[in-house]
Scaffold this motif. Structure first.
Motif, PDB file in Angstrom:
ATOM      1  N   LEU A 103       0.825  -1.206   0.000  1.00  0.00           N
ATOM      2  CA  LEU A 103       0.000   0.000   0.000  1.00  0.00           C
ATOM      3  C   LEU A 103       0.863   1.261   0.000  1.00  0.00           C
ATOM      4  O   LEU A 103       0.520   2.252  -0.641  1.00  0.00           O
ATOM      5  N   ARG A 104       1.980   1.204   0.694  1.00  0.00           N
ATOM      6  CA  ARG A 104       2.886   2.350   0.705  1.00  0.00           C
ATOM      7  C   ARG A 104       3.430   2.614  -0.699  1.00  0.00           C
ATOM      8  O   ARG A 104       3.505   3.759  -1.149  1.00  0.00           O
ATOM      9  N   GLY A 105       3.793   1.554  -1.391  1.00  0.00           N
ATOM     10  CA  GLY A 105       4.278   1.701  -2.769  1.00  0.00           C
ATOM     11  C   GLY A 105       3.203   2.274  -3.684  1.00  0.00           C
ATOM     12  O   GLY A 105       3.480   3.154  -4.509  1.00  0.00           O
ATOM     13  N   LEU A 106       1.980   1.799  -3.526  1.00  0.00           N
ATOM     14  CA  LEU A 106       0.874   2.309  -4.346  1.00  0.00           C
ATOM     15  C   LEU A 106       0.589   3.771  -4.022  1.00  0.00           C
ATOM     16  O   LEU A 106       0.285   4.574  -4.912  1.00  0.00           O
ATOM     17  N   GLY A 107       0.689   4.122  -2.745  1.00  0.00           N
ATOM     18  CA  GLY A 107       0.500   5.517  -2.347  1.00  0.00           C
ATOM     19  C   GLY A 107       1.551   6.418  -2.974  1.00  0.00           C
ATOM     20  O   GLY A 107       1.250   7.532  -3.420  1.00  0.00           O
ATOM     21  N   GLY A 108       2.776   5.937  -3.024  1.00  0.00           N
ATOM     22  CA  GLY A 108       3.843   6.697  -3.672  1.00  0.00           C
ATOM     23  C   GLY A 108       3.578   6.891  -5.160  1.00  0.00           C
ATOM     24  O   GLY A 108       3.806   7.976  -5.707  1.00  0.00           O
ATOM     25  N   GLN A 109       3.079   5.850  -5.809  1.00  0.00           N
ATOM     26  CA  GLN A 109       2.739   5.962  -7.235  1.00  0.00           C
ATOM     27  C   GLN A 109       1.633   6.989  -7.442  1.00  0.00           C
ATOM     28  O   GLN A 109       1.689   7.793  -8.379  1.00  0.00           O
ATOM     29  N   ALA A 110       0.623   6.957  -6.567  1.00  0.00           N
ATOM     30  CA  ALA A 110      -0.493   7.894  -6.689  1.00  0.00           C
ATOM     31  C   ALA A 110      -0.008   9.334  -6.485  1.00  0.00           C
ATOM     32  O   ALA A 110      -0.403  10.243  -7.226  1.00  0.00           O
ATOM     33  N   MET A 111       0.836   9.550  -5.486  1.00  0.00           N
ATOM     34  CA  MET A 111       1.359  10.896  -5.242  1.00  0.00           C
ATOM     35  C   MET A 111       2.196  11.380  -6.421  1.00  0.00           C
ATOM     36  O   MET A 111       2.120  12.550  -6.805  1.00  0.00           O
ATOM     37  N   SER A 112       2.970  10.510  -7.011  1.00  0.00           N
ATOM     38  CA  SER A 112       3.768  10.862  -8.181  1.00  0.00           C
ATOM     39  C   SER A 112       2.852  11.275  -9.336  1.00  0.00           C
ATOM     40  O   SER A 112       3.125  12.251 -10.043  1.00  0.00           O
ATOM     41  N   GLU A 113       1.779  10.537  -9.511  1.00  0.00           N
ATOM     42  CA  GLU A 113       0.824  10.848 -10.588  1.00  0.00           C
ATOM     43  C   GLU A 113       0.145  12.194 -10.342  1.00  0.00           C
ATOM     44  O   GLU A 113      -0.041  12.994 -11.267  1.00  0.00           O
ATOM     45  N   VAL A 114      -0.200  12.479  -9.098  1.00  0.00           N
ATOM     46  CA  VAL A 114      -0.818  13.765  -8.759  1.00  0.00           C
ATOM     47  C   VAL A 114       0.156  14.910  -9.037  1.00  0.00           C
ATOM     48  O   VAL A 114      -0.230  15.944  -9.587  1.00  0.00           O
ATOM     49  N   GLN A 115       1.415  14.727  -8.677  1.00  0.00           N
ATOM     50  CA  GLN A 115       2.419  15.760  -8.947  1.00  0.00           C
ATOM     51  C   GLN A 115       2.564  15.998 -10.453  1.00  0.00           C
ATOM     52  O   GLN A 115       2.685  17.134 -10.901  1.00  0.00           O
ATOM     53  N   THR A 116       2.527  14.928 -11.228  1.00  0.00           N
ATOM     54  CA  THR A 116       2.609  15.057 -12.684  1.00  0.00           C
ATOM     55  C   THR A 116       1.405  15.833 -13.213  1.00  0.00           C
ATOM     56  O   THR A 116       1.553  16.713 -14.072  1.00  0.00           O
ATOM     57  N   MET A 117       0.230  15.526 -12.674  1.00  0.00           N
ATOM     58  CA  MET A 117      -0.973  16.230 -13.105  1.00  0.00           C
ATOM     59  C   MET A 117      -0.898  17.713 -12.729  1.00  0.00           C
ATOM     60  O   MET A 117      -1.324  18.575 -13.496  1.00  0.00           O
ATOM     61  N   ARG A 118      -0.368  18.019 -11.562  1.00  0.00           N
ATOM     62  CA  ARG A 118      -0.242  19.424 -11.133  1.00  0.00           C
ATOM     63  C   ARG A 118       0.689  20.191 -12.049  1.00  0.00           C
ATOM     64  O   ARG A 118       0.474  21.377 -12.316  1.00  0.00           O
ATOM     65  N   ARG A 119       1.747  19.542 -12.512  1.00  0.00           N
ATOM     66  CA  ARG A 119       2.686  20.202 -13.418  1.00  0.00           C
ATOM     67  C   ARG A 119       2.086  20.340 -14.809  1.00  0.00           C
ATOM     68  O   ARG A 119       2.586  21.098 -15.643  1.00  0.00           O
ATOM     69  N   GLY A 120       1.045  19.572 -15.086  1.00  0.00           N
ATOM     70  CA  GLY A 120       0.410  19.642 -16.401  1.00  0.00           C
ATOM     71  C   GLY A 120       1.170  18.893 -17.469  1.00  0.00           C
ATOM     72  O   GLY A 120       1.047  19.188 -18.646  1.00  0.00           O
ATOM     73  N   THR A 121       1.965  17.918 -17.042  1.00  0.00           N
ATOM     74  CA  THR A 121       2.760  17.168 -18.031  1.00  0.00           C
ATOM     75  C   THR A 121       2.250  15.757 -18.195  1.00  0.00           C
ATOM     76  O   THR A 121       2.977  14.884 -18.616  1.00  0.00           O
ATOM     77  N   GLY A 122       0.955  15.495 -17.791  1.00  0.00           N
ATOM     78  CA  GLY A 122       0.409  14.138 -17.839  1.00  0.00           C
ATOM     79  C   GLY A 122       0.381  13.623 -19.191  1.00  0.00           C
ATOM     80  O   GLY A 122       0.385  12.586 -19.636  1.00  0.00           O
TER      81      GLY A 122
END
Length: 119
Positions: free
Chosen positions: A100-119
């Motif tokens: 779950l910790r690994g999945l949480g890290g993946q989700a946070m990384s994806e959110v950061q990518t979305m915030r930067r607008g580089t999805g």
């Protein structure tokens, strides 16, 4: 010691409920993001309208958000599947926590990518 068994039973019930909720929400999110992506793809096939829409300033950001939402939905569904596995030992609990910790890290990384607008 009966109270300890009662607490364990309640925690197991909460785990089952949470896993079903995450899996269902993840699957619904994947369907929505897939449909939204498909709608944008279909719109691009219309000769004049597709060219106009793809040139709009927020178009690539919208594509990135849809892609990111699909990824986060997939992660949520996977987390639900991780929680579905019965925990019968401390080692099992530690493995579930690590996953779950690994999945949480993946989700946070994806959110950061979305915030930067580089999805």
């Amino acid at each position: 010691m009966g109270w300890l068994s009662s607490i364990g039973s309640k925690l197991a019930s909460a785990q089952r409920y949470g896993s079903k909720l995450l899996t269902t929400a993840g699957n619904i999110g994947q369907k929505i993001s897939s449909a939204a992506g498909g709608a944008l793809d279909m719109l691009q096939t219309v000769p004049v309208a597709g060219q106009m829409v793809s040139r709009l300033p927020g178009y690539s950001t919208l594509r990135g958000v849809i892609s990111g939402a699909g990824s986060i939905s997939r992660i949520a569904s996977t987390a639900g599947q991780v929680l579905e596995k019965p925990v019968t030992s401390v080692k099992d609990a530690m493995d579930v926590g690590k996953n779950l910790r690994g999945l949480g890290g993946q989700a946070m990384s994806e959110v950061q990518t979305m915030r930067r607008g580089t999805g």
